[in-house]
Design a protein around this motif. Structure first.
Motif, PDB file in Angstrom:
ATOM      1  N   ASP A  10       0.840  -1.202   0.000  1.00 37.84           N
ATOM      2  CA  ASP A  10       0.000   0.000   0.000  1.00 37.84           C
ATOM      3  C   ASP A  10       0.875   1.253   0.000  1.00 37.84           C
ATOM      4  N   VAL A  11       0.453   2.248  -0.766  1.00 37.30           N
ATOM      5  CA  VAL A  11       1.075   3.575  -0.704  1.00 37.30           C
ATOM      6  C   VAL A  11       0.205   4.420   0.204  1.00 37.30           C
ATOM      7  N   VAL A  12       0.797   4.925   1.282  1.00 33.87           N
ATOM      8  CA  VAL A  12       0.000   5.609   2.309  1.00 33.87           C
ATOM      9  C   VAL A  12       0.605   6.969   2.648  1.00 33.87           C
ATOM     10  N   VAL A  13      -0.253   7.829   3.180  1.00 33.24           N
ATOM     11  CA  VAL A  13       0.175   9.104   3.771  1.00 33.24           C
ATOM     12  C   VAL A  13       0.053   8.951   5.278  1.00 33.24           C
ATOM     13  N   PHE A  14       1.076   9.392   6.001  1.00 39.49           N
ATOM     14  CA  PHE A  14       1.062   9.242   7.456  1.00 39.49           C
ATOM     15  C   PHE A  14       1.722  10.448   8.110  1.00 39.49           C
ATOM     16  N   ASP A  15       1.410  10.620   9.381  1.00 36.86           N
ATOM     17  CA  ASP A  15       2.025  11.656  10.206  1.00 36.86           C
ATOM     18  C   ASP A  15       3.286  11.061  10.826  1.00 36.86           C
ATOM     19  N   GLY A  16       4.447  11.636  10.480  1.00 34.21           N
ATOM     20  CA  GLY A  16       5.712  11.099  10.935  1.00 34.21           C
ATOM     21  C   GLY A  16       6.180  11.624  12.281  1.00 34.21           C
ATOM     22  N   THR A  17       5.330  12.387  12.961  1.00 35.05           N
ATOM     23  CA  THR A  17       5.719  12.910  14.273  1.00 35.05           C
ATOM     24  C   THR A  17       5.939  11.756  15.251  1.00 35.05           C
ATOM     25  N   GLY A  18       7.123  11.720  15.855  1.00 31.95           N
ATOM     26  CA  GLY A  18       7.436  10.665  16.803  1.00 31.95           C
ATOM     27  C   GLY A  18       8.108   9.462  16.178  1.00 31.95           C
ATOM     28  N   SER A  19       8.108   9.371  14.841  1.00 29.30           N
ATOM     29  CA  SER A  19       8.791   8.258  14.171  1.00 29.30           C
ATOM     30  C   SER A  19       9.857   8.784  13.206  1.00 29.30           C
ATOM     31  N   PHE A  20       9.431   9.577  12.236  1.00 26.01           N
ATOM     32  CA  PHE A  20      10.374  10.189  11.301  1.00 26.01           C
ATOM     33  C   PHE A  20      10.849  11.550  11.803  1.00 26.01           C
ATOM     34  N   LEU A  21      10.063  12.160  12.701  1.00 23.94           N
ATOM     35  CA  LEU A  21      10.386  13.478  13.244  1.00 23.94           C
ATOM     36  C   LEU A  21      10.229  13.455  14.752  1.00 23.94           C
ATOM     37  N   PRO A  22      11.029  14.252  15.471  1.00 28.36           N
ATOM     38  CA  PRO A  22      10.864  14.301  16.926  1.00 28.36           C
ATOM     39  C   PRO A  22       9.591  15.044  17.303  1.00 28.36           C
ATOM     40  N   GLU A  23       9.101  14.740  18.489  1.00 24.84           N
ATOM     41  CA  GLU A  23       7.954  15.472  19.025  1.00 24.84           C
ATOM     42  C   GLU A  23       8.400  16.890  19.349  1.00 24.84           C
ATOM     43  N   THR A  24       7.683  17.892  18.824  1.00 25.95           N
ATOM     44  CA  THR A  24       8.028  19.289  19.081  1.00 25.95           C
ATOM     45  C   THR A  24       6.778  20.057  19.448  1.00 25.95           C
TER      46      THR A  24
END
Length: 279
Positions: free
Chosen positions: A121-135
């Motif tokens: 599957d090609v998906v859109v996701f929120d990367g906060t906490g996985s690809f990006l730090p929590e800010t």
């Protein structure tokens, strides 16, 4: 000669005499109406095609237009929030499947009723906490406006949103690479026909097991994609929680030359379930 009779004849030939309640055959402007009737005054209210009639009909029409103009964006925002959201592709990490500037439609109902993301599957996701730090968030008003524009597909998506392909789901053992340079999932090699021409499946070796409830994500343009491989040494190991998936990319809406359903892939058809004969 009877004088009274002569007066009576003259009165009949001149037409009926106007009595106290008789209306004149002339309008107030003095213009005779057709067939002796009364022509409506140009300024009279209700005259078809005249100024008074225009003013009477213009108000409701303008109100209807205003209501439609206000309701349409609200309907689009509701549709985008719960059903289908336009998404502008900002980078080349998914080429050649998706190209910079493509406007895709994200199916937000794909995983709402018990379904979960599947391999391929090609998906859109929120990367906060996985690809990006929590800010901590910035200006909330600016963020809201930009988010609304992104929802309508009129602006780049938020910096926290990513589009990638699901390569591993919970429990999968994903390895790069086998002796022929291919990715393996649960011991089965992948023939990834969607890879960007000239790219290797991965130039970064790895051997991971995907925790339950998370996903291993990779871009199709492997040489230009910052994906799960880029976060191997970080907390979480680059795994994306299933709950952070916004939706599945099902259609390309723009440009017209590429519009249509997103092509599926058979690369994962031979992958056994975790713990199977090859897993």
């Amino acid at each position: 000669m009877d004088t009274e009779e002569q007066h009576t004849k003259r009165d009949r030939s001149a037409g009926p005499a106007k009595g106290p309640g008789t209306r004149s055959r002339f309008s107030r402007s003095g213009t005779p109406g057709p067939s002796g009737g009364t022509s409506p005054d140009p300024g009279e209210s209700g005259a078809p095609g005249q100024a008074g009639g225009d003013r009477a009909g213009r108000g409701p029409t303008l109100r209807r237009v205003a209501v439609v103009c206000a309701a349409l964006p609200a309907a689009v925002l509701l549709l985008s929030a719960f059903v289908v959201q336009p998404f502008l592709i900002p980078s080349g990490s998914m080429e050649s499947t998706l190209r910079v500037g493509d406007r895709v439609l994200v199916n937000k109902l794909a995983y709402r009723f018990g379904s979960v993301p599947e391999r391929g599957d090609v998906v859109v996701f929120d990367g906060t906490g996985s690809f990006l730090p929590e800010t901590a968030g910035g200006n909330p008003v600016a963020g809201l406006l930009r988010g609304a524009a992104a929802v309508l597909g009129l602006a780049d998506p938020p910096d926290t949103d990513f589009v990638k392909r699901v390569v591993g789901v919970g429990g999968d053992h994903v390895v790069c690479c086998d002796t022929e340079g291919r990715l393996e999932v649960n011991g089965a090699p992948l023939d990834e026909e969607y890879l960007h021409l000239g790219d290797a499946p991965s130039r970064v070796p790895f051997d991971i097991v995907v925790p339950d409830g998370t996903l291993w994500m990779m871009g199709d343009h492997r040489d230009r994609s910052s994906d799960s491989r880029s976060h191997l040494g970080e907390p979480g190991g680059g795994m994306v929680p299933v709950g952070e998936v916004i939706g599945r990319v099902d259609w390309i809406g723009w440009p017209w030359s590429r519009a249509g359903s997103l092509a599926g892939s058979r690369a994962f058809d031979g992958v056994p379930e975790p713990g199977g004969p090859h897993g």
